[in-house]
Enzyme design. Sequence first.
Site: not given
Ligand code: SF4
Length: 366
Positions: A112, A116, A165-166, A197, A220-221, A300, A343
């Site tokens: 990704c 984050c 991934g996004e 998401s 996702s906030l 997690n 997650c």
């Molecule tokens: S939370 Fe989702 S968007 Fe953020 S780095 Fe992880 S996979 Fe990518």
Amino acid sequence: MEQVHLTGLTEAGLREFVKSMGEPDYRARQIFAALHRRRLRSFDEMTDLPKELRARLAARATASTLAVESRYISEDGTRRYLLKTHDNLPVETVFIPEERRDTICFSSQSGCPLQCSFCLTAKLGLLRTLTAGEIVEQIIVALNDAYGEGARTPRGTNLVAMGAGEPFLAFDSLMQALRIMAAEDGLHIVPNRVTVSTAGIVPRIRELANVPDRPHLAISLAAPTDELRDELMPINKKWPLRELLAACKEFEKSLRPGERFTFEYVLLDGVNDSDEHARQLANLLNRHQLRTKVNLIPHNPGDPLPYRPSPPERVESFQRILESKGVHAFVRRPRGRDIYAACGQLSARRATANNPSPALVHQLTR
Ligand code: SF4
């Protein structure tokens, strides 16, 4: 000549393809049903097609491109698949059995590009965006493994685009995959059974609102203020909360009766889980008068991430404050944590001496 991945074509696309081979339309119907309803992954198994046609198909096209490298089964029944693309990139998919419906969490990218700070996938960086065929195939692999090749699924299937991934950076692949999976003579998983998401790709939220048969949306906030969100989800620097929530407000107009969209809020001990954060979050959502709900996700943990999950009493207090201010909040039970399937944990981890519970690790033998 590059081989065409037939699993990534709609039935109309398959008709074009078989036409280019000088074959009649009904062959497209046959092949589509073989790939998606019968969930066959090779032409050899499509014995209702003449042998000569199967050989010609194999010369120009492929029915499957993902190889199952490993499979891990959690003590709660969750299964995590580590798959490999034809160009050797990792793809992860998680099958979560539930009483009423099963859920399959699929990936839209290998790795990704978004960074984050609480997510292990981010450590991989972006390797590649997946194709529609690679998205559909993840579902086929998971269903075949859980129930047997082509076997009827005893319960319905929900899909969530919450793996690696996004998804909004894989928008075209995703939309094509959703069209293919919705087909009645195929997997027949309609968009209403799918939740996508996003970390907050604002233009795509607006675009999704205008898709007639669209999936549900989750955002996702992770933080109630720009200052904290910039730190946890750097995409916020590009589209800060004000813009994100304005797009949500617009998206709200596309909601069907009874439908809500969801904010996901990962709770990180001592970082974003104080009573003050809860109040700020409730005020933020109330200020925008959003008809929404909040899923609280206990973090997690996973090396090398610097965070710990919030203790249960913190989670409870956070939820209570949201509820007291009229915001519906639910606490999500983590699934498959022991096999790095939960997650934010997908990072192409293989079973190693450091991966606990080796008895739970099942290498796929076929
Ligand atoms: S939370 Fe989702 S968007 Fe953020 S780095 Fe992880 S996979 Fe990518």
